[in-house]
Design a protein around this motif. Structure first.
Motif, short mmCIF file in Angstrom:
data_model
loop_
_atom_site.label_atom_id
_atom_site.label_comp_id
_atom_site.label_asym_id
_atom_site.label_seq_id
_atom_site.Cartn_x
_atom_site.Cartn_y
_atom_site.Cartn_z
N ARG A 51 0.90 -1.23 -0.11
CA ARG A 51 0.03 -0.17 -0.08
C ARG A 51 0.75 1.15 -0.06
O ARG A 51 1.77 1.62 0.90
N PHE A 52 0.82 2.03 -1.11
CA PHE A 52 1.83 2.90 -1.42
C PHE A 52 1.66 4.30 -0.58
O PHE A 52 2.49 5.08 0.10
N SER A 53 0.16 4.62 -0.26
CA SER A 53 -0.10 5.79 0.70
C SER A 53 0.39 5.74 2.09
O SER A 53 0.70 6.55 2.80
N THR A 54 0.72 4.39 2.49
CA THR A 54 0.94 4.32 4.16
C THR A 54 2.18 3.50 4.17
O THR A 54 2.69 3.21 4.98
N ASN A 55 2.96 3.15 2.74
CA ASN A 55 4.44 2.37 2.81
C ASN A 55 4.08 1.26 3.55
O ASN A 55 5.23 1.13 4.56
N GLU A 56 3.33 0.48 3.61
CA GLU A 56 2.82 -0.93 4.29
C GLU A 56 3.03 -1.92 3.51
O GLU A 56 2.37 -1.96 2.30
N ASN A 57 3.55 -2.86 4.12
CA ASN A 57 3.68 -4.26 3.16
C ASN A 57 2.95 -5.13 3.86
O ASN A 57 3.35 -5.43 5.18
#
Length: 275
Positions: A204-210
């Motif tokens: 998820r690019f908006s939260t920089n979460e994998n």
């Protein structure tokens, strides 16, 4: 249906292994069918501390299926499914009363190398969803978009690609208006595709979460299947599904957080009885 399948089928095999039949609720479903094609289904669900009940009837006549359901909240849901009104098409009309703006009309078209779907909300300023898939020899490319005619803006758009072979299936989907990238891989351990291992990663690019999830399913015997999954947040889930008799299935599932053992685990129990 023929062709590469719908856009919603891209990544579906991985999703089914990782999520299908897992639940934190308790549910009892009883279904009966008559020789004339009429079916009756009743269900009771306990979700948290709340109970809900519904009863539905299904009637099939030639290429038409009528499904009507009434629940304890006084909602009446009706779905009408018709095959081959036009060649290679499937038409689905649905609405729920007393919400008069809930009506939807969906038309699916299937070709040997392509499929298209249109969903239109039956109200004055509808939301229109369009999706399409093209492909051959196990490779499929697809895209979908939703447009709100009231605001003149897109509600969603996604694109994906999948590669399917008898022993594996891989897919990549760019979803949530380009904010999420999800890649999955399923490898089948037997020819019947009842045993499988799955890996899925979501960025998820908006939260920089994998988020990374692994899972699998394995048949202990012809009537019993076990499944499990684990993600990088430490959430571990397991499922046992047993066919008590033909078409009557008992499902037991649970999930707990390995990084917070003091939290109450989720527990689900589902019993589906059919004659």
């Amino acid at each position: 249906m023929k062709g590469p399948g719908l856009f919603s089928d891209i990544g579906k095999k991985a999703k089914d292994v990782l999520t299908k039949d897992y639940s934190g609720d308790q549910k009892l479903t009883i279904s009966t069918y008559s020789a004339s094609g009429v079916g009756l289904t009743s269900a009771a669900v306990k979700k948290g501390g709340l109970y809900s009940f519904d009863i539905g009837t299904q009637y099939k006549y030639r290429n038409t299926l009528i499904d009507v359901k009434v629940d304890t909240d006084s909602n009446v849901s009706t779905t009408l499914t018709m095959l081959e009104i036009l060649p290679s098409t499937k038409t689905i009309a649905s609405f729920k009363l007393p919400d008069y703006n809930s009506g939807k009309l969906e038309i699916q078209y299937f070709h040997h190398h392509a499929s298209f779907t249109t969903v239109v909300a039956l109200k004055q300023s509808p939301v229109v969803d369009l999706s399409g898939t093209v492909g051959a020899h196990g490779i499929a490319f697809g895209a979908e978009a939703g447009f709100d005619t009231a605001s003149g803006s897109f509600t969603k758009y996604s694109a994906g690609i999948s590669l399917g072979k008898p022993d594996y299936n891989a897919s990549i989907i760019l979803a949530d208006k380009g904010d999420a990238l999800r890649a999955s891989y399923v490898y089948h351990l037997d020819e019947s595709q009842k045993s499988a291992v799955v890996g899925e990663i979501t960025r998820r690019f908006s939260t920089n979460e994998n988020t990374f999830t692994v899972g699998g399913q394995y048949p202990l015997d012809p009537q019993t299947t076990v499944k499990s999954r684990l993600n990088n947040s430490g959430k571990l889930a397991a499922l046992l599904q047993h066919e008590l008799k033909s078409k009557s299935i008992l499902t037991i599932s649970g999930e707990f957080d390995t990084k917070a053992l003091d939290r109450t685990p989720k527990f689900g129990l589902a019993l589906a009885l059919k004659p």
